[in-house]
Write a protein that holds these residues in place. Structure first.
Motif, PDB file in Angstrom:
ATOM      1  N   GLU A  27      39.502  -0.809  27.902  1.00  0.00           N
ATOM      2  CA  GLU A  27      39.670   0.635  28.062  1.00  0.00           C
ATOM      3  C   GLU A  27      40.465   0.936  29.334  1.00  0.00           C
ATOM      4  OE1 GLU A  27      38.646   2.721  25.737  1.00  0.00           O
ATOM      5  OE2 GLU A  27      37.794   1.059  24.594  1.00  0.00           O
ATOM      6  N   PRO A  28      41.192   2.058  29.353  1.00  0.00           N
ATOM      7  CA  PRO A  28      41.893   2.438  30.590  1.00  0.00           C
ATOM      8  C   PRO A  28      40.899   2.653  31.728  1.00  0.00           C
ATOM      9  CG  PRO A  28      42.611   3.795  28.733  1.00  0.00           C
ATOM     10  CD  PRO A  28      41.424   3.000  28.261  1.00  0.00           C
ATOM     11  N   LEU A  29      41.291   2.247  32.925  1.00  0.00           N
ATOM     12  CA  LEU A  29      40.424   2.414  34.088  1.00  0.00           C
ATOM     13  C   LEU A  29      40.599   3.802  34.684  1.00  0.00           C
ATOM     14  CD1 LEU A  29      41.049  -0.939  35.980  1.00  0.00           C
ATOM     15  CD2 LEU A  29      39.124  -0.369  34.502  1.00  0.00           C
ATOM     16  N   THR A  30      39.493   4.388  35.108  1.00  0.00           N
ATOM     17  CA  THR A  30      39.577   5.630  35.863  1.00  0.00           C
ATOM     18  C   THR A  30      39.940   5.288  37.307  1.00  0.00           C
ATOM     19  OG1 THR A  30      37.270   5.614  36.568  1.00  0.00           O
ATOM     20  CG2 THR A  30      37.761   6.646  34.416  1.00  0.00           C
ATOM     21  N   ASP A  31      40.389   6.284  38.051  1.00  0.00           N
ATOM     22  CA  ASP A  31      40.694   6.062  39.464  1.00  0.00           C
ATOM     23  C   ASP A  31      39.459   5.580  40.214  1.00  0.00           C
ATOM     24  OD1 ASP A  31      43.333   6.821  39.047  1.00  0.00           O
ATOM     25  OD2 ASP A  31      43.016   8.885  39.740  1.00  0.00           O
ATOM     26  N   GLN A  32      38.281   6.112  39.862  1.00  0.00           N
ATOM     27  CA  GLN A  32      37.051   5.706  40.545  1.00  0.00           C
ATOM     28  C   GLN A  32      36.698   4.259  40.216  1.00  0.00           C
ATOM     29  OE1 GLN A  32      35.223   7.565  42.886  1.00  0.00           O
ATOM     30  NE2 GLN A  32      34.487   5.487  43.236  1.00  0.00           N
ATOM     31  N   GLN A  33      36.849   3.851  38.952  1.00  0.00           N
ATOM     32  CA  GLN A  33      36.589   2.461  38.587  1.00  0.00           C
ATOM     33  C   GLN A  33      37.512   1.518  39.356  1.00  0.00           C
ATOM     34  OE1 GLN A  33      37.127   3.025  34.341  1.00  0.00           O
ATOM     35  NE2 GLN A  33      35.023   2.331  33.982  1.00  0.00           N
ATOM     36  N   ILE A  76      31.689  -2.483  32.773  1.00  0.00           N
ATOM     37  CA  ILE A  76      33.068  -2.041  32.588  1.00  0.00           C
ATOM     38  C   ILE A  76      33.654  -2.783  31.390  1.00  0.00           C
ATOM     39  CG2 ILE A  76      34.065  -3.776  34.153  1.00  0.00           C
ATOM     40  CD1 ILE A  76      35.975  -1.542  35.116  1.00  0.00           C
ATOM     41  N   ASP A  77      34.473  -2.090  30.623  1.00  0.00           N
ATOM     42  CA  ASP A  77      35.149  -2.675  29.474  1.00  0.00           C
ATOM     43  C   ASP A  77      36.637  -2.686  29.793  1.00  0.00           C
ATOM     44  OD1 ASP A  77      36.340  -3.344  27.040  1.00  0.00           O
ATOM     45  OD2 ASP A  77      35.085  -1.987  25.860  1.00  0.00           O
ATOM     46  N   LEU A  78      37.199  -3.873  30.024  1.00  0.00           N
ATOM     47  CA  LEU A  78      38.590  -3.969  30.449  1.00  0.00           C
ATOM     48  C   LEU A  78      39.583  -3.665  29.332  1.00  0.00           C
ATOM     49  CD1 LEU A  78      38.429  -7.065  32.821  1.00  0.00           C
ATOM     50  CD2 LEU A  78      38.249  -4.630  33.371  1.00  0.00           C
ATOM     51  N   PHE A 132      34.553 -11.314  35.537  1.00  0.00           N
ATOM     52  CA  PHE A 132      34.228 -10.398  34.449  1.00  0.00           C
ATOM     53  C   PHE A 132      33.864 -11.258  33.242  1.00  0.00           C
ATOM     54  CE2 PHE A 132      37.385  -8.532  37.183  1.00  0.00           C
ATOM     55  CZ  PHE A 132      36.937  -7.242  37.390  1.00  0.00           C
ATOM     56  N   ARG A 133      32.619 -11.252  32.843  1.00  0.00           N
ATOM     57  CA  ARG A 133      32.188 -12.073  31.713  1.00  0.00           C
ATOM     58  C   ARG A 133      32.346 -11.316  30.395  1.00  0.00           C
ATOM     59  NH1 ARG A 133      30.236 -16.599  33.976  1.00  0.00           N
ATOM     60  NH2 ARG A 133      29.064 -16.415  35.893  1.00  0.00           N
TER      61      ARG A 133
END
Length: 95
Positions: free
Chosen positions: A31-37, A27-29, A53-54
């Motif tokens: 970027e906007p998160l999807t509902d599933q993420q 995951i790239d924080l 989150f590294r």
């Protein structure tokens, strides 16, 4: 005991101990998160209590926006506060 990575539909959760703490990848924080993420992250947080989150190169504002996806942010009543971002609690091991 072997601790295995647990892939979800959008992230990978790698437990750091048998009972608490996991590293989240995939995951790239920035970027906007999807509902599933967001749902997968909530599940990881509930399952492991602490998630890490590294190597996320995000701004303070992105960090705060990310935190707000989980609810209202609190201001620590006794810690030194950041003047511009009082919700931010800096924990550092630097000199």
């Amino acid at each position: 005991m072997t601790i295995l990575e647990t892939p979800t539909t959008t992230i990978t959760v790698s437990p750091l101990s048998p009972t608490i703490g996991a590293e989240v990848s995939g995951i790239d924080l920035r970027e906007p998160l999807t509902d599933q993420q967001l749902a997968d992250l909530r599940t990881a947080l509930l399952d492991w209590k602490v998630i890490f989150f590294r190597d996320q190169d995000i701004t303070v504002d992105q960090h705060l926006d990310f935190g707000r996806r989980f609810g209202d942010l609190e201001i620590h009543p006794f810690a030194q506060q950041d003047r511009d971002h009082p919700e931010l609690l800096r924990i550092s091991h630097d000199a």
